[in-house]
Design a protein around this motif. Structure first.
Motif, PDB file in Angstrom:
ATOM      1  N   GLY A  63      17.732  -8.679  -9.280  1.00 11.89           N
ATOM      2  CA  GLY A  63      16.976  -9.167  -9.769  1.00 11.89           C
ATOM      3  C   GLY A  63      17.734  -9.774 -11.172  1.00 11.89           C
ATOM      4  N   GLU A  64      16.852  -9.875 -11.986  1.00 16.33           N
ATOM      5  CA  GLU A  64      17.742 -10.914 -13.628  1.00 16.33           C
ATOM      6  C   GLU A  64      16.640  -9.780 -14.922  1.00 16.33           C
ATOM      7  OE1 GLU A  64      18.852 -14.798 -13.728  1.00 16.33           O
ATOM      8  OE2 GLU A  64      20.365 -14.290 -12.403  1.00 16.33           O
ATOM      9  N   THR A  65      17.067 -10.743 -15.792  1.00 13.60           N
ATOM     10  CA  THR A  65      15.965  -9.990 -16.661  1.00 13.60           C
ATOM     11  C   THR A  65      14.853 -10.594 -16.618  1.00 13.60           C
ATOM     12  OG1 THR A  65      16.074 -11.686 -18.411  1.00 13.60           O
ATOM     13  CG2 THR A  65      18.306 -10.030 -18.727  1.00 13.60           C
ATOM     14  N   ASP A  66      14.617 -11.243 -15.989  1.00 15.59           N
ATOM     15  CA  ASP A  66      12.439 -12.041 -15.999  1.00 15.59           C
ATOM     16  C   ASP A  66      12.389 -12.303 -13.978  1.00 15.59           C
ATOM     17  OD1 ASP A  66      14.762 -14.339 -14.810  1.00 15.59           O
ATOM     18  OD2 ASP A  66      13.640 -15.106 -16.822  1.00 15.59           O
ATOM     19  N   HIS A  67      12.922 -12.173 -13.553  1.00 16.75           N
ATOM     20  CA  HIS A  67      12.483 -12.083 -11.963  1.00 16.75           C
ATOM     21  C   HIS A  67      13.367 -11.374 -11.135  1.00 16.75           C
ATOM     22  CE1 HIS A  67      15.943 -14.935 -11.959  1.00 16.75           C
ATOM     23  NE2 HIS A  67      15.673 -14.398 -11.008  1.00 16.75           N
ATOM     24  N   VAL A  68      13.104 -10.735  -9.890  1.00 13.02           N
ATOM     25  CA  VAL A  68      13.342  -9.734  -8.470  1.00 13.02           C
ATOM     26  C   VAL A  68      13.176 -10.924  -6.838  1.00 13.02           C
ATOM     27  CG1 VAL A  68      12.599  -7.880  -9.932  1.00 13.02           C
ATOM     28  CG2 VAL A  68      11.071  -8.683  -8.051  1.00 13.02           C
ATOM     29  N   HIS A  69      14.106 -10.538  -6.376  1.00 13.57           N
ATOM     30  CA  HIS A  69      14.533 -11.464  -5.509  1.00 13.57           C
ATOM     31  C   HIS A  69      14.285 -10.316  -4.396  1.00 13.57           C
ATOM     32  CE1 HIS A  69      15.090 -15.278  -5.931  1.00 13.57           C
ATOM     33  NE2 HIS A  69      15.896 -15.096  -6.904  1.00 13.57           N
ATOM     34  N   LEU A  70      13.559 -10.624  -3.330  1.00 10.08           N
ATOM     35  CA  LEU A  70      13.604  -9.482  -2.033  1.00 10.08           C
ATOM     36  C   LEU A  70      14.268  -9.998  -0.491  1.00 10.08           C
ATOM     37  CD1 LEU A  70      10.911  -8.780  -3.926  1.00 10.08           C
ATOM     38  CD2 LEU A  70      10.407  -6.818  -2.748  1.00 10.08           C
ATOM     39  N   LEU A  71      14.616  -9.637  -0.166  1.00  8.93           N
ATOM     40  CA  LEU A  71      14.456 -10.048   1.596  1.00  8.93           C
ATOM     41  C   LEU A  71      13.395  -8.866   2.453  1.00  8.93           C
ATOM     42  CD1 LEU A  71      15.617 -12.099   3.688  1.00  8.93           C
ATOM     43  CD2 LEU A  71      17.451 -11.021   3.916  1.00  8.93           C
TER      44      LEU A  71
ATOM     45  N   TYR B 204       4.319 -13.738 -18.695  1.00  6.74           N
ATOM     46  CA  TYR B 204       4.347 -14.841 -18.981  1.00  6.74           C
ATOM     47  C   TYR B 204       6.521 -14.715 -18.822  1.00  6.74           C
ATOM     48  CZ  TYR B 204      -0.151 -12.983 -21.232  1.00  6.74           C
ATOM     49  OH  TYR B 204      -0.788 -12.439 -21.132  1.00  6.74           O
ATOM     50  N   ARG B 205       6.684 -14.383 -18.031  1.00  7.81           N
ATOM     51  CA  ARG B 205       7.982 -14.930 -17.508  1.00  7.81           C
ATOM     52  C   ARG B 205       9.217 -13.830 -18.724  1.00  7.81           C
ATOM     53  NH1 ARG B 205      10.650 -18.108 -12.910  1.00  7.81           N
ATOM     54  NH2 ARG B 205      12.717 -17.217 -13.576  1.00  7.81           N
ATOM     55  N   ARG B 206       8.530 -13.037 -19.194  1.00 10.92           N
ATOM     56  CA  ARG B 206       9.156 -12.407 -20.857  1.00 10.92           C
ATOM     57  C   ARG B 206      10.316 -11.458 -20.686  1.00 10.92           C
ATOM     58  NH1 ARG B 206       6.447 -13.641 -25.479  1.00 10.92           N
ATOM     59  NH2 ARG B 206       4.088 -13.786 -25.140  1.00 10.92           N
ATOM     60  N   GLY B 207      10.683 -11.286 -19.515  1.00 10.84           N
ATOM     61  CA  GLY B 207      12.215 -10.782 -19.366  1.00 10.84           C
ATOM     62  C   GLY B 207      12.861  -8.936 -19.698  1.00 10.84           C
ATOM     63  N   PRO B 208      11.553  -7.868 -19.154  1.00  6.77           N
ATOM     64  CA  PRO B 208      11.231  -6.439 -18.925  1.00  6.77           C
ATOM     65  C   PRO B 208      12.488  -5.527 -18.787  1.00  6.77           C
ATOM     66  CG  PRO B 208       9.488  -7.185 -17.563  1.00  6.77           C
ATOM     67  CD  PRO B 208      10.059  -8.511 -18.126  1.00  6.77           C
ATOM     68  N   PHE B 209      13.410  -6.297 -17.179  1.00  8.81           N
ATOM     69  CA  PHE B 209      14.006  -5.910 -16.335  1.00  8.81           C
ATOM     70  C   PHE B 209      15.317  -5.740 -16.997  1.00  8.81           C
ATOM     71  CE2 PHE B 209      11.221  -8.146 -13.487  1.00  8.81           C
ATOM     72  CZ  PHE B 209      10.563  -6.927 -13.386  1.00  8.81           C
ATOM     73  N   ASN B 210      16.215  -4.333 -16.592  1.00  6.76           N
ATOM     74  CA  ASN B 210      16.801  -3.721 -17.376  1.00  6.76           C
ATOM     75  C   ASN B 210      17.595  -2.896 -16.371  1.00  6.76           C
ATOM     76  OD1 ASN B 210      16.342  -1.337 -17.478  1.00  6.76           O
ATOM     77  ND2 ASN B 210      15.815  -1.143 -19.393  1.00  6.76           N
ATOM     78  N   SER B 211      18.863  -2.774 -15.471  1.00  8.74           N
ATOM     79  CA  SER B 211      19.660  -1.989 -14.758  1.00  8.74           C
ATOM     80  C   SER B 211      18.582  -0.850 -13.504  1.00  8.74           C
ATOM     81  CB  SER B 211      21.003  -1.846 -15.194  1.00  8.74           C
ATOM     82  OG  SER B 211      21.308  -1.143 -13.657  1.00  8.74           O
ATOM     83  N   GLN B 212      18.247  -0.053 -15.403  1.00  7.09           N
ATOM     84  CA  GLN B 212      17.576   1.704 -14.604  1.00  7.09           C
ATOM     85  C   GLN B 212      15.984   0.774 -14.256  1.00  7.09           C
ATOM     86  OE1 GLN B 212      16.439   3.872 -17.602  1.00  7.09           O
ATOM     87  NE2 GLN B 212      16.094   5.400 -17.044  1.00  7.09           N
ATOM     88  N   ILE B 213      15.004  -0.292 -14.992  1.00  9.51           N
ATOM     89  CA  ILE B 213      14.015  -0.732 -14.119  1.00  9.51           C
ATOM     90  C   ILE B 213      13.952  -1.450 -13.006  1.00  9.51           C
ATOM     91  CG2 ILE B 213      11.889  -1.810 -14.679  1.00  9.51           C
ATOM     92  CD1 ILE B 213      12.603  -1.636 -17.813  1.00  9.51           C
TER      93      ILE B 213
END
Length: 142
Positions: free
Chosen positions: A64-72, A31-40
């Motif tokens: 990442g941001e609050t609602d997605h992450v990027h990986l290489l 749901y792209r709810r945005g659960p991420f903070n710096s610690q997570i």
């Protein structure tokens, strides 16, 4: 080794293969709810680096941001990218839910953490136009 071969730390070798494969991956939570903070995000990066290591891959970059992450990810050709993605998403979801249950419950409910979809793009090396030109200019025997 050919005298024209320049040593490159990104180029890895196996018994019968020389490779340099990178993928840019983007995952979004359900749901792209945005659960991420710096610690997570920090913990997610640690978990994903461990999973990559188990596959013989390397997590080169993560953010990442609050609602997605990027990986290489730098990965070997024996790894099916879809299997790596499934493991990255499965293990990280399980660990993040275990370690941050109160916070995650505010944003997500039910059994799922990640959206079932994801972005995967190949990256690195020369642009496609340069590779196409290189192949086109090979000295084909007559």
């Amino acid at each position: 080794m050919s005298p024209r071969w320049e040593p490159d730390a990104d180029v890895r070798r196996g018994r019968s293969v020389v490779y340099n494969l990178h993928a840019h991956l983007v995952f979004t939570p359900k749901y792209r709810r945005g659960p991420f903070n710096s610690q997570i995000l920090d913990r997610c990066e640690q978990v994903m680096a461990e999973v990559c290591g188990e596959f013989g891959a390397e997590l080169r970059e993560f953010n990442g941001e609050t609602d997605h992450v990027h990986l290489l990810v730098h990965y070997p050709p024996k790894v099916a990218l879809s299997r790596l993605v499934n493991s990255l998403k499965g293990v990280s979801a399980r660990r993040i839910r275990q370690e941050f249950p109160g916070h995650i419950r505010q944003y997500l409910w039910g059994e799922h953490f990640w959206s079932p979809s994801y972005f995967a793009g190949s990256c690195g090396g020369a642009p496609l136009s340069i590779v196409a030109e290189y192949i086109e200019n090979q000295k084909r025997p007559r």
